[in-house]
Design an enzyme around this catalytic site. Structure first.
Site, PDB file in Angstrom:
ATOM      1  N   TYR A 161     -13.167  20.177 -44.865  1.00  9.55           N
ATOM      2  CA  TYR A 161     -13.820  19.185 -43.581  1.00  9.55           C
ATOM      3  C   TYR A 161     -15.375  19.217 -43.878  1.00  9.55           C
ATOM      4  O   TYR A 161     -16.257  18.138 -43.579  1.00  9.55           O
ATOM      5  CB  TYR A 161     -13.419  19.762 -42.310  1.00  9.55           C
ATOM      6  CG  TYR A 161     -13.408  18.504 -41.331  1.00  9.55           C
ATOM      7  CD1 TYR A 161     -12.608  17.553 -41.579  1.00  9.55           C
ATOM      8  CD2 TYR A 161     -13.953  18.631 -40.256  1.00  9.55           C
ATOM      9  CE1 TYR A 161     -12.558  16.226 -40.748  1.00  9.55           C
ATOM     10  CE2 TYR A 161     -14.167  17.659 -39.102  1.00  9.55           C
ATOM     11  CZ  TYR A 161     -13.260  16.432 -39.658  1.00  9.55           C
ATOM     12  OH  TYR A 161     -13.388  15.495 -38.684  1.00  9.55           O
ATOM     13  N   LYS A 168     -19.172  16.225 -36.546  1.00 11.58           N
ATOM     14  CA  LYS A 168     -18.330  16.385 -35.242  1.00 11.58           C
ATOM     15  C   LYS A 168     -18.701  17.438 -34.088  1.00 11.58           C
ATOM     16  O   LYS A 168     -18.490  17.194 -32.902  1.00 11.58           O
ATOM     17  CB  LYS A 168     -16.936  16.672 -35.476  1.00 11.58           C
ATOM     18  CG  LYS A 168     -16.084  15.423 -36.320  1.00 11.58           C
ATOM     19  CD  LYS A 168     -15.947  14.287 -35.531  1.00 11.58           C
ATOM     20  CE  LYS A 168     -14.835  13.355 -36.237  1.00 11.58           C
ATOM     21  NZ  LYS A 168     -15.000  11.865 -35.593  1.00 11.58           N
TER      22      LYS A 168
END
Length: 260
Positions: A161, A168
């Site tokens: 990720y 995020k």
């Protein structure tokens, strides 16, 4: 009484980030149509417009308002919401489902994240929430709700990720600061942290299939979540039912986030 509280009938809700029919944003849009909302869409590129128009046609809503919006441009974002505001008057809610990072910054070691790639992921995935709220603010004259889409990678290291996890994390912090700032205008801002769902964005994460299996084994509900489950909770967060909630990250992941 509860039906009246939940229904977003005739409310003007802007949905940003529909990529295809598997998109979380599309699942939310379908539920918004079901509860009688007036759904307005933004798109970035011409190819996205054609896909979106076909989906709307297939779903019986070919007449929905669709507006071009490049979230990497303040001018484009402002122009989009000025156009929406001029056509519908008041904006009651926004679904911000926009995120992007360069493929090499997801596939390479995190150590090799480029400066430009880091800045681009932040600009597209986190700052875009702020610029969207700023552009929409003049038209949210009756208060309302802004819901953005996050992921567990904001607070935990998830394999593959990388730079998106950092973006995020910034998105969730931006959500809280926005909630604190515009709460005085009766505008709520929350994040939905959805579990792993097979979307176009998820395909870019190298370890995605492994993540799905791990969630099935580990999550309290022993399964992955579906698009419609995320959509249902988003409807709640957009509606009067969640009127006392702002600045929160709501997890819809079969309980996976609570496990060690």
């Amino acid at each position: 009484m509860m039906d009246n509280l939940l229904l977003l009938k005739d409310k003007n809700i802007v949905v940003m980030g529909v990529a295809n029919d598997r998109s979380i944003a599309w699942g939310i849009a379908k539920r918004l149509f079901d509860v009688g909302a007036n759904v307005i869409f933004t798109y970035r590129q011409e190819r996205s417009l054609k896909k979106l128009q076909k989906q709307l046609e297939n779903y019986g809503h070919a007449d929905a308002l669709v507006v071009q919006c490049d979230v990497n441009s303040d001018e484009s974002t402002k122009a989009a919401f000025d156009e929406i505001g001029s056509k519908v008057g008041v904006i009651h809610g926004i679904v911000h489902s926009v995120a992007f990072a360069n493929a090499e910054d997801l596939h390479n070691r995190f150590l090799e994240t480029t400066r430009d790639g880091y800045a681009f992921a932040q600009d597209t995935s986190a700052y875009s929430l702020i610029s969207t709220a700023k552009a929409a603010h003049p038209y949210m004259t009756e208060g309302g709700s802004i819901v953005t889409m996050s992921y567990l990678g904001a607070e935990r290291v998830l394999d593959g990720y990388n730079v998106m996890g950092v973006a995020k994390a910034a998105l969730e912090a931006s959500m809280r600061y926005l909630a604190a700032d515009i709460g005085q205008d009766n505008i709520r801002v929350n994040a939905i942290s959805a579990g792993a769902i097979r979307t176009l964005a998820a395909k870019g994460v190298p370890s995605f299939n492994t993540i799905l299996h791990k969630i099935e084994e580990t999550a309290p509900l022993k399964r992955n979540v579906q698009q419609d489950e995320v959509a249902d909770m988003t409807i709640v967060m957009l509606s009067h039912l969640s009127r006392g909630v702002t600045g929160e990250t709501i997890y819809i992941d079969a309980g996976y986030n609570i496990m060690g």
